[in-house]
Each structure stands twice: as structure tokens, then as C-alpha cells.
Design a protein around this motif. Structure first.
Motif, short mmCIF file in Angstrom:
data_model
loop_
_atom_site.label_atom_id
_atom_site.label_comp_id
_atom_site.label_asym_id
_atom_site.label_seq_id
_atom_site.Cartn_x
_atom_site.Cartn_y
_atom_site.Cartn_z
N THR A 107 8.91 11.18 4.45
CA THR A 107 8.71 12.55 5.00
C THR A 107 9.87 13.47 4.45
OG1 THR A 107 8.48 13.73 6.79
CG2 THR A 107 10.26 12.11 6.76
N ALA A 108 9.35 14.90 4.42
CA ALA A 108 10.42 15.92 4.19
C ALA A 108 11.05 16.53 5.35
CB ALA A 108 9.61 17.04 3.26
N LYS A 109 10.47 15.85 6.46
CA LYS A 109 11.00 16.19 7.74
C LYS A 109 12.62 15.58 8.03
CE LYS A 109 6.54 16.40 9.76
NZ LYS A 109 5.72 16.05 10.87
N VAL A 110 13.45 16.38 8.22
CA VAL A 110 14.89 16.07 8.49
C VAL A 110 15.16 15.97 10.04
CG1 VAL A 110 15.71 16.52 6.10
CG2 VAL A 110 16.00 18.05 7.84
N CYS A 111 14.47 16.45 10.69
CA CYS A 111 14.94 16.63 12.11
C CYS A 111 14.92 15.22 12.75
CB CYS A 111 13.83 17.57 13.10
SG CYS A 111 13.95 17.56 14.77
N ILE A 112 16.03 15.12 13.79
CA ILE A 112 16.06 13.70 14.28
C ILE A 112 15.07 13.21 15.23
CG2 ILE A 112 17.54 14.73 15.98
CD1 ILE A 112 17.91 11.15 14.46
N LEU B 85 1.04 -1.05 -0.05
CA LEU B 85 0.06 0.28 0.11
C LEU B 85 0.82 1.26 -0.01
CD1 LEU B 85 -2.59 1.64 0.37
CD2 LEU B 85 -2.54 1.03 2.79
N ILE B 86 0.70 2.14 -0.95
CA ILE B 86 1.43 3.38 -1.20
C ILE B 86 0.42 4.44 -0.70
CG2 ILE B 86 2.58 4.90 -2.55
CD1 ILE B 86 3.22 2.24 -4.49
N VAL B 87 0.82 5.29 0.45
CA VAL B 87 0.19 6.28 0.91
C VAL B 87 0.72 7.69 0.86
CG1 VAL B 87 -1.34 7.02 2.78
CG2 VAL B 87 -0.89 4.64 2.55
N ASP B 88 0.40 8.38 -0.08
CA ASP B 88 0.82 9.97 -0.15
C ASP B 88 0.00 10.66 -0.83
OD1 ASP B 88 2.74 12.22 -1.36
OD2 ASP B 88 4.34 10.93 -0.76
N VAL C 10 -3.14 1.97 -3.63
CA VAL C 10 -2.77 3.37 -3.38
C VAL C 10 -3.88 4.11 -2.69
CG1 VAL C 10 -2.47 5.58 -4.63
CG2 VAL C 10 -1.42 3.58 -5.69
N ALA C 11 -3.50 5.14 -1.60
CA ALA C 11 -4.44 5.80 -0.95
C ALA C 11 -3.68 7.31 -0.82
CB ALA C 11 -4.53 5.47 0.47
N HIS C 12 -4.59 8.38 -1.19
CA HIS C 12 -4.21 9.77 -0.90
C HIS C 12 -4.52 10.46 0.25
CE1 HIS C 12 -2.52 9.44 -5.14
NE2 HIS C 12 -3.92 9.16 -5.52
N THR C 13 -5.48 9.89 1.09
CA THR C 13 -5.59 10.26 2.63
C THR C 13 -5.56 9.21 3.36
OG1 THR C 13 -7.93 9.47 2.31
CG2 THR C 13 -7.36 11.78 1.32
N GLY C 14 -5.63 9.43 4.66
CA GLY C 14 -5.30 8.63 5.78
C GLY C 14 -6.52 7.84 6.00
N GLU C 15 -7.80 8.43 5.60
CA GLU C 15 -8.90 7.64 5.96
C GLU C 15 -8.89 6.41 4.91
OE1 GLU C 15 -13.92 8.45 5.87
OE2 GLU C 15 -12.36 9.87 5.38
N SER C 16 -8.89 6.65 3.34
CA SER C 16 -8.58 5.60 2.51
C SER C 16 -7.72 4.67 2.78
CB SER C 16 -8.67 6.18 1.12
OG SER C 16 -7.40 7.02 1.28
N ILE D 242 3.92 1.97 2.45
CA ILE D 242 5.07 3.11 2.24
C ILE D 242 4.10 4.23 2.67
CG2 ILE D 242 6.40 4.17 0.57
CD1 ILE D 242 7.08 1.12 0.95
N LEU D 243 4.54 4.77 3.53
CA LEU D 243 3.55 5.92 4.13
C LEU D 243 4.27 7.18 4.54
CD1 LEU D 243 0.91 6.50 5.84
CD2 LEU D 243 2.14 5.64 7.91
N ASP D 244 3.62 8.31 3.76
CA ASP D 244 3.75 9.61 3.86
C ASP D 244 3.35 10.18 5.13
OD1 ASP D 244 4.65 12.46 3.27
OD2 ASP D 244 2.74 12.59 2.09
N LEU D 245 4.11 10.96 5.93
CA LEU D 245 3.67 11.49 7.07
C LEU D 245 2.71 12.84 7.30
CD1 LEU D 245 6.66 11.06 9.24
CD2 LEU D 245 4.93 9.48 9.11
N MET D 246 2.89 13.40 6.05
CA MET D 246 2.16 14.51 5.99
C MET D 246 0.82 14.51 5.11
SD MET D 246 5.27 17.45 5.88
CE MET D 246 4.24 18.82 6.08
N LEU D 247 -0.17 14.01 5.46
CA LEU D 247 -1.36 13.63 4.62
C LEU D 247 -2.39 14.83 5.04
CD1 LEU D 247 -1.51 9.77 5.24
CD2 LEU D 247 -0.86 11.17 3.15
N PRO D 248 -3.38 15.08 4.26
CA PRO D 248 -4.37 16.21 4.57
C PRO D 248 -5.42 15.95 5.42
CG PRO D 248 -5.12 14.87 2.38
CD PRO D 248 -3.78 14.51 2.78
N ASP D 249 -5.63 14.75 5.95
CA ASP D 249 -6.58 14.50 7.04
C ASP D 249 -5.99 13.90 8.18
OD1 ASP D 249 -6.17 12.25 5.60
OD2 ASP D 249 -7.92 11.19 5.78
#
Length: 219
Positions: A78-83, A4-7, A29-35, A49-56
């Protein structure tokens, strides 16, 4: 591998789907957390494969839900680089963490390395065809296909040795045993039945030699 690819970025999901499908994996494929959660609850997945910054909702919350309820590997994107963000992700149960931008091949390699050895050994995929060895089950486009025990054994033997050509005698010895008094034409009938059921030319006839998995299926 069922992935499952979530982004929320369609460009990213399209590229990852292309790489995983070419590798012989099955993707959702899912473009939202709910789906994403709906798919997780409906499909027996091996990898997310899970993106951290989703719209919902936050990807970390999805990861936590998955890990509390299922045995599925999760790779966070994620685009976040902070440890601190990475540490938070791992505490939520993430198995790996990839920072954007990334090369899709890296995601594929990391996913394959995370897949448990037991699943690697027990599941074989050839395009839309998927063998579950422990259950002696074959799925085509996620739909179960019924084979006789001998049909299953022949198809599995070919799938496990995709570059090898098996003569009729080879198949008789492997499937029926060395001492079997079997008419070689029985093999041809089994092959014919398999081809009818899969409805695609997975099995290639090699003139005067025998049978093998069609090279086009392996591409």
C-alpha cells in the motif's frame, strides 16, 4: 512457492513476477479484486501479495475473504502510511505489511520468511518442476507427471542435493539399499525414463562420475 500477485499497476506485477520466477516460484497475476478471488478459488496458493487500492474492491475485503476460507499467507502492499491503515490491515488477517515504494527483493524475502516450515520442507521447486514430497507427486508447469516409485526417488534425491554428483553405486545404495544386487545399468534406464517424462534436460551426466541436477535448471 505458489504466489498470487494482485496489483492494478502492470509495472509492479511484472517486476515482482520476475523476482519470484527467478527464485523458482510459480506466479499468478490479477489486476482486479474479482480476478484475484477467482484465482484464489481455483489455485492452491501459498502466498498472496496484495495491493490495497484496487479499481473494483478494497484489498482489505479480499484479505478477509481469503483468511475466512483458506490457509494462505497475505502480504499487503500500500501507499498508505497511516498507522490506523496498518492496524486495520492486520485486523483483517494480513501476515505482513509493506509500504510503497519498495524493493522487490524485500517482498521476496518477507514472503519466504512467512512460508510455514512444513511447506518449505515438503515442496521443492526447480524451475517449472515442483516436488510435493508428502504426496510423492511431481508437477511440471502445474501438470502432474506420473513416475514410478524408483524414478520419483531418484529425481527427488538429485533435486534435494542439486550440487552433488551421484554415481550409479550411490544411487543404488540410496534408492535400493546397500544389500541390493542391482545391475548398475538399471540406473541408466531409470534416468532415461525420467528424461523422457520431463522432456527437458533436468539431469546432467557428469562424465565418468555419475549424475546431478543440471546447473542451468538452478539458475
Amino acid at each position: 512457492m505458489r504466489v498470487l500477485i494482485v496489483d492494478d499497476e502492470e509495472k509492479i506485477t511484472n517486476v515482482l513476477v520476475s523476482y519470484f520466477e527467478k527464485n523458482g516460484d510459480h506466479t499468478w497475476v490479477a489486476h482486479t479484486g474479482e480476478s484475484a478471488i477467482q484465482i484464489v478459488d481455483q489455485i492452491p496458493l501459498d502466498m498472496i501479495i496484495l495491493d490495497l487500492m484496487l479499481p473494483d474492491m478494497a484489498g482489505e475485503d479480499i484479505c478477509q475473504y481469503v483468511k475466512l476460507n483458506y490457509d494462505i499467507c497475505v502480504i499487503m502492499l500500500t501507499a498508505k502510511v497511516c498507522i490506523d491503515d496498518k492496524v486495520k490491515g492486520f485486523k483483517m488477517g494480513a501476515d505482513d505489511y509493506i509500504v510503497k515504494p519498495f524493493h522487490p527483493k524485500e517482498v521476496l524475502v518477507r514472503a519466504e520468511r512467512l512460508l510455514p516450515d512444513s511447506k518449505k520442507k515438503q515442496i521443492i521447486t526447480l524451475g517449472p518442476l515442483e516436488f510435493h514430497k508428502d504426496e510423492r507427486k511431481v508437477l511440471i508447469n502445474h501438470q502432474s507427471i506420473q513416475f514410478t516409485p524408483h524414478e520419483f526417488s531418484i529425481l527427488l534425491l538429485l533435486a534435494e542435493n542439486p550440487k552433488k554428483v551421484f554415481s550409479r553405486d550411490d544411487l543404488i545404495q540410496k534408492i535400493f539399499g546397500f544389500d541390493s544386487d542391482i545391475n548398475p545399468r538399471i540406473v541408466d534406464q531409470h534416468i532415461k525414463n525420467i528424461r523422457k517424462k520431463v522432456k527437458e534436460d533436468y539431469i546432467q551426466t557428469v562424465f565418468r562420475l555419475g549424475y546431478k541436477i543440471n546447473e542451468k535448471v538452478q539458475e
